[in-house]
Design an enzyme around this catalytic site. Sequence first.
Site, PDB file in Angstrom:
ATOM      1  N   ASP A 137       0.715  -1.360   0.196  1.00  0.00           N
ATOM      2  CA  ASP A 137       0.067  -0.111  -0.015  1.00  0.00           C
ATOM      3  C   ASP A 137       0.927   1.144  -0.002  1.00  0.00           C
ATOM      4  O   ASP A 137       0.339   2.411  -0.185  1.00  0.00           O
ATOM      5  CB  ASP A 137      -1.109   0.138   1.161  1.00  0.00           C
ATOM      6  CG  ASP A 137      -1.971  -1.082   1.010  1.00  0.00           C
ATOM      7  OD1 ASP A 137      -2.095  -1.694   0.319  1.00  0.00           O
ATOM      8  OD2 ASP A 137      -2.631  -1.085   2.228  1.00  0.00           O
ATOM      9  N   HIS A 285      -5.419 -10.363  -4.278  1.00  0.00           N
ATOM     10  CA  HIS A 285      -3.964 -10.713  -3.805  1.00  0.00           C
ATOM     11  C   HIS A 285      -2.928 -11.106  -4.960  1.00  0.00           C
ATOM     12  O   HIS A 285      -1.889 -11.386  -4.548  1.00  0.00           O
ATOM     13  CB  HIS A 285      -4.337 -11.898  -2.927  1.00  0.00           C
ATOM     14  CG  HIS A 285      -5.000 -11.685  -1.777  1.00  0.00           C
ATOM     15  ND1 HIS A 285      -6.444 -11.478  -1.860  1.00  0.00           N
ATOM     16  CD2 HIS A 285      -4.652 -11.164  -0.363  1.00  0.00           C
ATOM     17  CE1 HIS A 285      -6.715 -11.033  -0.442  1.00  0.00           C
ATOM     18  NE2 HIS A 285      -5.788 -11.209   0.203  1.00  0.00           N
TER      19      HIS A 285
END
Length: 355
Positions: A137, A285
């Site tokens: 992130d 993912h």
Amino acid sequence: MMSAEPGASMATMRIGILTGGGDCPGLNAVIRAVTRRALDRGDEVVGIMHGWRGLIDGTTKPLGARDISGILPRGGTILRTSRTNPFKVDGGLEATLASLAGLDALVAIGGEDTLGVAARLYAEHDAPVVGVPKTIDNDLSATDYTFGFDTALSIATEAIDRLHSTAESHDRVMVCEVMGRHAGWIALLSGMAGGADVVLIPEQPVTVERCCELIDRRHRRGKDFSIVVVSEGWELRFEGSDAHLVAAPEADAFGHARLGGIGAVLAGEIEQRTGFETRVTQLGHVQRGGSPTAHDRVLATRFGLRAADLVFEGSFGMMASLRGDQIVAVPIADAVAGLKTVPPALYAQAEALFG
Ligand code: F6P
């Protein structure tokens, strides 16, 4: 600082290393760098399995030269990971401190949650911890970049490139949902790199109406397809009503909701409001898996080497950090004090090319 000279007399150290929170490409590169540096000095390295959980239940394994051989390009983490919060487990703190008493130092590789625990253990219990910043992130403060981000960004950009060609063939709107719980770094930069027509991120309160207006404008200008990149943490927002996150109801041990699904909701709204056929791709993912880019391997290795030096110096409570092209040491507490979000000026630059 202890001497690293071969043959010099020095006390050897017992150094623990753990990976916590979501995995990301580059974790093994850090483990390798720390372990090699420590083994070269004659220190002992202990792999703590499954993040903080391994300190609570005592699941560890010795790390030797063979264990780290060939792991540099491998995704995931040879030490496994979990989202365990020792402060939230019954007896977790006591067990963690007891395990830490058997170590001279602990290298904690993690994001806001794992490093938040490390900062508390250092501040409240004087634990000998050193931090290494990871997360796809890229939302940790006190470092310009975290490792793992570059790989996720490359994967998202390649996906957007691929969506472009199929969007064009079918005259469709393609919505691509990417990760980024609180910060839109992956969405914004992959959107810029991939030439997206709209990018929606948690930091910017763009409405569904505005998104559809941008798509309409583009189609009026003669384009028959559009690409929308949306961050999983963008709140669904309509003019004149409250915004809300699309998330599963249960929260993890750090209180985070499990995000995912905003792309599908948004695609439905776009199709209904614009009349353009719309499809969604949720990357999920895939962004966290597989081999790290060369950039992430180098960054993770440099972080690992610096973390090892911090351990040898006894600079506990500190984290390896990237500032410009230098690896420096910063307090772990600074990294977790607040999230590093996308600045409005950067969003404005990307926005100039929307629609
Ligand atoms: O923090 C990294 C991250 O990949 C977020 O972008 C995402 O919301 C979350 O982890 C997903 O976590 P999990 O692997 O538990 O589904």
